[in-house]
Motif scaffolding. Structure first.
Motif, PDB file in Angstrom:
ATOM      1  N   ASP A 147      34.130  67.825  56.370  1.00 48.18           N
ATOM      2  CA  ASP A 147      33.484  68.855  55.562  1.00 48.18           C
ATOM      3  C   ASP A 147      34.241  69.045  54.248  1.00 48.18           C
ATOM      4  O   ASP A 147      35.210  68.332  53.960  1.00 48.18           O
ATOM      5  N   HIS A 148      33.817  70.032  53.441  1.00 46.12           N
ATOM      6  CA  HIS A 148      34.403  70.228  52.120  1.00 46.12           C
ATOM      7  C   HIS A 148      35.873  70.602  52.177  1.00 46.12           C
ATOM      8  O   HIS A 148      36.622  70.398  51.231  1.00 46.12           O
ATOM      9  N   ALA A 149      36.319  71.151  53.336  1.00 44.09           N
ATOM     10  CA  ALA A 149      37.723  71.537  53.491  1.00 44.09           C
ATOM     11  C   ALA A 149      38.577  70.400  54.038  1.00 44.09           C
ATOM     12  O   ALA A 149      39.784  70.554  54.222  1.00 44.09           O
ATOM     13  N   GLY A 150      37.948  69.263  54.313  1.00 43.51           N
ATOM     14  CA  GLY A 150      38.687  68.107  54.837  1.00 43.51           C
ATOM     15  C   GLY A 150      38.791  68.080  56.349  1.00 43.51           C
ATOM     16  O   GLY A 150      39.478  67.216  56.911  1.00 43.51           O
ATOM     17  N   ALA A 151      38.107  69.033  57.019  1.00 45.56           N
ATOM     18  CA  ALA A 151      38.145  69.065  58.481  1.00 45.56           C
ATOM     19  C   ALA A 151      37.121  68.086  59.046  1.00 45.56           C
ATOM     20  O   ALA A 151      35.979  68.025  58.572  1.00 45.56           O
ATOM     21  N   GLU A 152      37.529  67.330  60.048  1.00 41.17           N
ATOM     22  CA  GLU A 152      36.627  66.344  60.627  1.00 41.17           C
ATOM     23  C   GLU A 152      35.591  67.014  61.527  1.00 41.17           C
ATOM     24  O   GLU A 152      35.906  67.912  62.317  1.00 41.17           O
ATOM     25  N   VAL A 153      34.348  66.586  61.381  1.00 41.16           N
ATOM     26  CA  VAL A 153      33.251  67.090  62.202  1.00 41.16           C
ATOM     27  C   VAL A 153      33.182  66.258  63.475  1.00 41.16           C
ATOM     28  O   VAL A 153      33.147  65.027  63.415  1.00 41.16           O
TER      29      VAL A 153
END
Length: 235
Positions: A147-153
């Motif tokens: 996502d935009h925060a760099g967290a993996e979905v």
């Protein structure tokens, strides 16, 4: 605009080629002998897309120039000759020419050869790796979505395959049968709701409102459509 350097001692030919090629969206630089050609090559070498060399010149010949060009550049070369002797053609090709055309020739034929050589010489575009949409980035190589925060979905293999197919066909209405075939290798039966469950799960993972989805929309009686704008890049 592609830039072409032409050396020919015949003024009428030079003017004709310049006029014709400029009408076909090429920038043309002209020279009339070996000395002026080498000066233009020195001045524009890195910007040139192609070189056209006449074999017979007043102060040298095209074979000598071809050899000199090849010592400093890989720019494509077409050689022009009034001779029908096969030996000339072979010598030119062995010295590094990319093509050979005998006089008389039509500007149209020369243009066709120019286009063919430039197609072959064009660098291949790097393969697409990243697909970006509404703050998410899908990485084909790593098979991940962040996502935009760099967290993996967190996605299953089937979820990733489904999302990949959606973003490769943005704005297209995709029916259930096609989506099942692309992700599961089989068509969906009339009572098979597994695809609908998977799409609901994918919407949840992408924060797409299940009641009023804005990303993966349901087209009643037709299938689903991925409505986001997608940008594609290799880096």
């Amino acid at each position: 605009m592609r830039k072409i350097l032409i050396v020919d001692d015949d003024q009428k030919t030079r003017v004709l080629l310049k006029t014709y090629l400029e009408k076909n969206q090429y920038e043309v630089i002209l020279s009339h002998d070996g000395e002026s050609f080498l000066a233009e090559l020195q001045a524009h070498g890195e910007q040139l897309s192609l070189v056209i060399l006449d074999v017979m010149l007043p102060d040298t010949d095209g074979f000598v120039l071809c050899k000199q060009v090849r010592q400093q550049s890989n720019v494509p070369i077409i050689m022009l000759t009034a001779s029908s002797d096969e030996t000339d053609r072979i010598v030119g090709l062995e010295l590094g020419a990319d093509d050979y055309i005998a006089k008389p020739y039509s500007p149209r034929e020369l243009l066709a050869r120019i286009k063919a050589i430039l197609r072959r010489a064009a660098p291949e575009a790097p393969p697409a790796r990243y697909y970006r949409f509404v703050g998410f980035t899908l990485d084909l190589k790593e098979r991940t979505v962040v996502d935009h925060a760099g967290a993996e979905v967190s996605l299953t293999g089937l979820d990733f395959q489904l999302l990949k197919y959606f973003i490769e066909h943005p704005g297209q209405v995709l029916d259930r049968g096609l989506l099942c075939e692309q992700t599961r290798g089989r068509d969906a039966g009339p009572l098979d709701r597994s695809l609908d469950v998977q799409i609901s799960r994918l919407r949840l993972r992408l924060n797409d409102d299940g009641k009023q989805p804005a990303l993966i929309k349901t087209v009643r009686g037709a299938g689903y459509v991925f409505s986001a704008e997608v940008s594609v890049s290799s880096v």
